[in-house]
Design a protein around this motif. Structure first.
Motif, PDB file in Angstrom:
ATOM      1  N   SER A 116       0.829  -1.198   0.000  1.00 51.77           N
ATOM      2  CA  SER A 116       0.000   0.000   0.000  1.00 51.77           C
ATOM      3  C   SER A 116       0.866   1.253   0.000  1.00 51.77           C
ATOM      4  N   GLU A 118      -0.809   4.002   1.347  1.00 47.25           N
ATOM      5  CA  GLU A 118      -1.682   4.805   2.191  1.00 47.25           C
ATOM      6  C   GLU A 118      -1.249   4.827   3.648  1.00 47.25           C
ATOM      7  N   SER A 121      -2.053   2.089   6.765  1.00 46.93           N
ATOM      8  CA  SER A 121      -2.252   0.742   6.218  1.00 46.93           C
ATOM      9  C   SER A 121      -1.376  -0.295   6.910  1.00 46.93           C
ATOM     10  N   LYS A 155       3.951   8.487  -1.088  1.00 46.65           N
ATOM     11  CA  LYS A 155       3.596   8.934   0.255  1.00 46.65           C
ATOM     12  C   LYS A 155       4.542   8.360   1.318  1.00 46.65           C
ATOM     13  N   ARG A 159       4.366   8.931   5.351  1.00 49.52           N
ATOM     14  CA  ARG A 159       4.020   7.739   6.131  1.00 49.52           C
ATOM     15  C   ARG A 159       5.119   7.344   7.105  1.00 49.52           C
TER      16      ARG A 159
END
Length: 253
Positions: A116, A118, A121, A155, A159
């Protein structure tokens, strides 16, 4: 696990990355010649995975003054119980580290299956990354990563996907539970090797994390045979010009 001596930080010669040696075939892509030489020092690394990594590297760092000092390859298709992180000195074209690396807790148990981009996650991310600055945080000495692939891993920095050492990356954990422990998405390594590994690759080197994910393999501009006609910045503010990568398709292993 195997750790070798640290390379000269920015001592890479342009010809080492571009494959310009008298023995290189005129018909080879530069990345193919580099793959052949690096593969000799890392026989356990799948040659097709290494070929994808060197092609992505040549796309991202096609200009000699943008060439990074090291190439790191993670093969998440392997179980966590096997060494699946390799770090190469591109100037000397030698292997520096061959190590275990953990994946995110929601990426899988012993085998990685889900990835992922995101936040929240707790999964690992695929694709090409640039190493940035080292720092000391709650996981100790760590290394920030910048994802270079839009929609795939861009990202990573927000993250807080970083390389760090962790006590759950150990033979003891493998023996007790049949796999390494898992991170919150970071590629975690053995605590004992974290500092020398990070110091070898920090500040603009290239990291390539592989898994046979069809979406990523089709979408990645860095894996296109023509490099996707998009420049990718390496080494801070420098922008790599795109090389001529030749024609043909790159197939996943």
């Amino acid at each position: 696990m195997t750790a070798f001596t640290r390379p000269s930080r920015w001592g890479i010669a342009a010809c080492a990355l571009l494959g310009l040696t008298p023995l290189a075939s005129a018909q080879q892509r530069p990345s193919e010649a580099l793959t052949e030489r690096l593969a000799r020092s890392a026989p356990a690394l799948d040659r097709k995975v290494l070929a994808l990594a060197t092609h992505a590297l040549s796309c991202a760092a096609g200009r000699p003054d943008a060439a990074p000092a090291t190439l790191s390859v993670i093969d998440y298709s392997l179980p966590s119980t096997k060494p699946r992180l390799w770090v190469f000195d591109l100037a000397q074209q030698t292997l520096l580290f061959e190590e275990w690396v953990a994946h995110g807790r929601n990426t899988g148990a012993n085998l990685a299956t889900r990835f992922s981009n995101e936040s929240g996650s707790y999964m690992s991310s695929l694709g090409a990354f640039r190493t940035e600055e080292a720092y000391v945080g709650h996981n100790g000495y760590s290394l920030r990563l910048k994802g270079l692939e839009p929609g795939i891993n861009d990202k990573a920095r927000e993250r807080a996907i970083v390389i760090h050492g962790a006590p759950y990356v150990s033979q003891a954990l493998i023996s007790s539970q049949g796999r390494l422990g898992r991170s919150l998405g970071c590629p975690a390594v053995r605590s004992a090797v974290a500092r020398p590994l990070i110091d070898s690759i920090r500040g603009g080197s290239f990291v390539f994390a592989y898994y046979p994910d069809e979406r990523w393999l089709k979408q990645s501009q860095l894996l296109n045979s023509d490099c996707g006609n998009a420049a990718v910045p390496l080494r801070g503010s420098r922008t790599a010009a795109m090389p001529s990568a030749g024609s043909g398709n790159l197939n996943s292993p």
